[in-house]
Design an enzyme around this catalytic site. Sequence first.
Site, PDB file in Angstrom:
ATOM      1  CG  ASP A   1      -1.709   6.399  -3.897  1.00  0.00           C
ATOM      2  OD1 ASP A   1      -1.686   7.584  -3.509  1.00  0.00           O
ATOM      3  OD2 ASP A   1      -1.587   6.080  -5.089  1.00  0.00           O
TER       4      ASP A   1
ATOM      5  CG  HIS B   1       1.387   7.942  -5.372  1.00  0.00           C
ATOM      6  ND1 HIS B   1       0.193   7.888  -6.042  1.00  0.00           N
ATOM      7  CD2 HIS B   1       2.170   8.794  -6.080  1.00  0.00           C
ATOM      8  CE1 HIS B   1       0.238   8.666  -7.100  1.00  0.00           C
ATOM      9  NE2 HIS B   1       1.439   9.227  -7.153  1.00  0.00           N
TER      10      HIS B   1
ATOM     11  CB  SER C   1       0.862   9.929 -10.359  1.00  0.00           C
ATOM     12  OG  SER C   1       0.618  10.847  -9.332  1.00  0.00           O
TER      13      SER C   1
END
Length: 312
Positions: free
Chosen positions: A253, A283, A158
């Site tokens: 996501d 995610h 991320s």
Amino acid sequence: MPLHPQCAAIVEAAAAAGGSPFENEDYHLTRAAYLAGTEAYRHDTGALQSVEDRMIPGPGGELPVRVYTPVAGDMVPGITMFFHGGGWVVGDLDTHDHLCRYLAHGAGCIVVSVGYRLAPEHKFPAPVEDCLAATRWAAENAAALGGDRARLAVAGDSAGGNLAAVISLAARDGGGPELRLQLLIYPSVDFNADTDSLDENGDGYLLTRDAIVRFAGLYLPNEAARGDPRASPLLASHHTDLPRAWIQTAEFDPLRDEGRAYAEVLAKAGVPVEYKCYPGMVHGFVRMGGKVDLAFQAMDDAVAALRSALGG
């Protein structure tokens, strides 16, 4: 495919508890909730020779790192720098400890996890500066760590994937160190992105559009600066001569299409790229091995990429 039942259970539990934990207006509470929730996601990681917390010189003072060293007989002489996710606002060495342990054990490489400074106390580009300083420190001290400075990788999930991509560009443009791999796990690569996956998955799947906007405002409130390649690596002037890339995304996501777009840009620039989107996942799933079985496949895929890049 539909949302995987194991991810659906996590999403439903979050909804029952009041919605995405990332949307809390008090980021201190978000940090605490993110750390507390980590315990449910921990999983077996395999034995290591040592795990050591250290302080190294950083641009803002002493910088915490955690060094994971594999058992000697299983070791390849590589070093992976790991940058944790959390929107540049939450997360720390503990929230991703189990993931780092798994990567170090599986790949047989030393992993150096970086506790970079967080926003909003330390806004852009402080996290970038910390991660670059730590990467250069590891290269300079590779032999003392038990590794080889010629076998160096960067990795992150991320926001950490963003930082790994940014450090790859900075190393190319700033005289090193030379990197063999950038492992990008559902990375954020463009602060100005407006993608189909953001529209499709921007609500109801833990990381929401509102949370993305909130994190961006805390990390990089100057909207005019969001096109800076140190924030949005997709917008760099060119992507040639970057290290090999392994990019992982999740079907549900909002960042899915950013990761795919970065893979396409790198491939067009002649960078060797492997890309995989994991079906039914949300995610953050890679650090959820305690509840999501497919996390182990994703981690094993990452392990294989690291072992190939660092051990060859």
